[in-house]
Design an enzyme around this catalytic site. Structure first.
Site, short mmCIF file in Angstrom:
data_model
loop_
_atom_site.label_atom_id
_atom_site.label_comp_id
_atom_site.label_asym_id
_atom_site.label_seq_id
_atom_site.Cartn_x
_atom_site.Cartn_y
_atom_site.Cartn_z
N LYS A 196 65.17 41.68 16.08
CA LYS A 196 65.41 41.71 14.63
C LYS A 196 65.53 43.16 14.14
O LYS A 196 66.22 43.43 13.16
CB LYS A 196 64.34 40.93 13.88
CG LYS A 196 62.91 41.43 14.06
CD LYS A 196 62.48 42.46 13.04
CE LYS A 196 61.08 42.96 13.29
NZ LYS A 196 60.68 44.00 12.32
N THR A 253 63.32 41.85 7.37
CA THR A 253 63.69 43.16 7.88
C THR A 253 65.13 43.53 7.52
O THR A 253 65.46 44.71 7.39
CB THR A 253 63.52 43.20 9.42
OG1 THR A 253 62.23 42.71 9.74
CG2 THR A 253 63.65 44.61 9.96
#
Length: 333
Positions: A196, A253
């Protein structure tokens, strides 16, 4: 609430301090380890960490030390909260300092997200090599250190190959406003946490280049397909990637400048200098992630493109054009 435990936190940066503070709120005895004697003194005597968590008052009783053996002494649980690329070094120091200070069966919870650049090892693989006698778990999920430190509501996942161990650790590490879920899918949680960061750079670069919110949403969504594809190749479970440590962490994120990786990509997309910017973990993981994808023969064009962007061999606009011109196919779920 579980009974009081002695918890050692290796690393006194923003995330390590936030987790240590959270454990104190849960009623545990906590000692942070840091290499910086001034920081150790500040945390122990002033109840602040002005460098990493400015404006946050730490709970009295949270102590810090530069002595690894002191931090590990009689610990019931150890949280390793150092950058992914320094984990091997820190765990080797812990192994040398252990002696009688820490029982060999003390659980080690990995809180760094990444893949070791030189070897391609996951964090759990490094830990198993350095501390083979210690049960290994990982903590991951959508969480910003500053928000956790302020006591804002947060939910994360604790994973271990032994699902019963994961459940016990989740109970121990849960605190007011900090809820831990558990899973036995350690690999899926680690892959989600590592990749991620790479995808957040892609999302930030797309935003920074002014390609629009629709393009950013496409990067996040198709990036998630790549993340799941890679996790499956390691044996990770789809349901894990659909949870907090996969989709949840990815969305957070990839959508906030609080994310160091997203902010790094944003600057990259704007053509700003990256020289004085703190290096994001995704920038360190991108190359090895692309290598793994190539070695496994996986289709992951976004992850491959991030490496080329970071090396200056590709522009954001060119990368997006290449993605949009790929052969049409049915969308994968």
């Amino acid at each position: 609430m579980s009974k009081m435990r002695r918890i050692a936190v290796l690393g006194a940066g923003a995330w390590g301090t936030a987790l240590g503070l959270t454990m104190r709120r849960a009623g545990h005895a906590v000692t942070l380890w840091t290499r910086d004697p001034q920081l150790a003194d500040e945390i122990s005597t002033l109840n602040t960490n002005g460098r990493y968590l400015p404006g946050v008052e730490l709970k009295p009783g949270l102590s810090a030390t530069v002595d690894m053996a002191e931090a590990l002494n009689e610990a019931d649980c150890v949280l390793a909260v150092t950058p992914a690329q320094t984990l091997r070094e820190v765990l080797a120091a812990a192994q040398s300092a252990m002696g009688a200070a820490m029982k060999p069966d003390t659980p080690l919870v990995l809180c760094a997200k990444g893949i070791e650049r030189g070897t391609g090892r996951l964090m759990s693989e490094i830990a198993a090599e350095v501390l083979p006698q210690n049960p290994i778990a990982a903590l991951s999920g959508p969480s910003f250190a500053a928000e956790v430190a302020r006591g804002l509501p947060t939910a994360v996942t604790v994973a271990a190959k032994d699902a019963a161990l994961a459940a016990r650790l989740a109970e121990t590490l849960s605190a007011p406003h900090f809820r831990c879920y558990s899973t036995g899918d350690l690999i899926g949680v680690e892959i989600g946490g590592a990749l991620k960061n790479v995808l957040a750079i892609a999302a930030g670069a797309t935003d920074g280049a002014g390609l629009g919110a629709s393009a950013v949403a496409a990067i996040i969504t198709r990036g998630f397909v790549e993340l799941r594809r890679i996790a499956r190749s390691f044996g990770g479970r789809d349901e894990t990637l659909m949870g907090l440590s996969g989709l949840g962490d990815l969305v957070l994120t990839c959508s906030s400048a609080q994310s160091r990786n997203y902010a790094y990509g944003l600057a990259l997309g704007r053509g700003e200098s990256l020289d004085n910017r703190p290096l994001a973990e995704g920038a360190l993981t991108a190359n090895i992630a692309a290598r793994i994808v190539a070695e496994r023969g996986l289709d992951a064009p976004i992850i491959r493109s991030v490496t080329e962007l970071l090396e200056g061999r590709l522009t954001v606009e060119t990368a997006m054009g290449a993605l949009l011109s790929r052969p049409l196919k049915h969308e994968e779920n």
